[in-house]
Design a protein around this motif. Structure first.
Motif, short mmCIF file in Angstrom:
data_model
loop_
_atom_site.label_atom_id
_atom_site.label_comp_id
_atom_site.label_asym_id
_atom_site.label_seq_id
_atom_site.Cartn_x
_atom_site.Cartn_y
_atom_site.Cartn_z
N ARG A 1 -16.16 -1.98 1.24
CA ARG A 1 -17.28 -1.12 0.83
C ARG A 1 -18.63 -1.63 1.29
O ARG A 1 -19.56 -0.88 1.39
CB ARG A 1 -17.31 -0.96 -0.69
CG ARG A 1 -16.06 -0.42 -1.29
CD ARG A 1 -16.01 1.03 -1.11
NE ARG A 1 -14.80 1.58 -1.73
CZ ARG A 1 -14.56 2.83 -1.88
NH1 ARG A 1 -15.42 3.71 -1.49
NH2 ARG A 1 -13.45 3.24 -2.42
N ASP B 1 -9.62 6.21 3.11
CA ASP B 1 -9.83 5.71 1.76
C ASP B 1 -9.51 6.75 0.70
O ASP B 1 -8.85 6.46 -0.28
CB ASP B 1 -11.27 5.23 1.61
CG ASP B 1 -11.47 4.46 0.32
OD1 ASP B 1 -10.97 3.33 0.25
OD2 ASP B 1 -12.10 5.00 -0.60
N ASP C 1 -5.59 6.88 0.38
CA ASP C 1 -5.71 5.87 -0.67
C ASP C 1 -5.54 4.45 -0.15
O ASP C 1 -4.92 3.60 -0.78
CB ASP C 1 -4.70 6.17 -1.78
CG ASP C 1 -5.07 5.47 -3.08
OD1 ASP C 1 -6.28 5.24 -3.30
OD2 ASP C 1 -4.16 5.15 -3.87
N ASP D 1 0.85 -1.18 0.00
CA ASP D 1 0.00 0.00 0.00
C ASP D 1 0.89 1.24 0.00
O ASP D 1 2.07 1.16 0.30
CB ASP D 1 -0.99 -0.02 1.17
CG ASP D 1 -0.33 0.06 2.52
OD1 ASP D 1 0.34 1.06 2.79
OD2 ASP D 1 -0.52 -0.88 3.32
N PRO E 1 -7.41 1.08 0.63
CA PRO E 1 -8.69 0.45 0.29
C PRO E 1 -9.39 -0.09 1.54
O PRO E 1 -8.78 -0.78 2.35
CB PRO E 1 -8.28 -0.68 -0.67
CG PRO E 1 -6.85 -0.95 -0.36
CD PRO E 1 -6.26 0.33 0.15
#
Length: 141
Positions: A136, A127, A131, A31, A133
């Protein structure tokens, strides 16, 4: 005296969190910020808060007989990771915040409003801005 002791404990926990965070390594950049950022930030905030307590102590009141509230928060915290994937980050986090607020005797409507606002704020921070993830959920939000 107990406030200085609590401050010292927070300083030690913060330093330990920062030290442990530096040992986290990922073989490739999974990430954008890496696994060390959040534990380092939390450790720094904890150590800084401990310094404030140790340098400028305030009155620390211990409430005895509040184990049901602590147990409610513990149970909500243990259920939270199980709800992340099926419900998504925003709804699961809002439920955790709502349960924690109710455990500390908040009124239901303000607790619900602040829980949703907190969940949305953290979602935007993590998020969108960082950035990272996040799950959802079924609604895709």
């Amino acid at each position: 005296m107990i406030d200085r002791l609590v401050g010292l404990i927070c300083i030690l926990l913060g330093i330990g969190a920062i030290w442990h965070a530096q040992t986290l390594h990922v073989p490739f950049a999974a990430d954008p910020v890496g696994p060390r950022l959040f534990p380092t930030i939390i450790g720094a905030v904890l150590a800084l808060g401990g310094c404030v307590l140790a340098i400028r102590p305030g009155r620390v009141e211990l409430e005895f007989g509040t184990w049901p509230r602590a147990l409610a928060v513990l149970i909500a915290s243990l259920i939270y990771p199980l709800l992340l994937l099926p419900l998504g980050f925003i709804l699961a986090t809002a439920l955790l915040c709502f349960a924690g607020s109710l455990a500390f005797r908040a009124r239901p409507l303000p607790a619900a409003v602040s829980a949703v606002a907190t969940a949305i704020t953290f979602f935007v921070l993590l998020d969108t801005l960082l950035d990272l993830p996040l799950p959802r959920g079924p609604l895709g939000i």
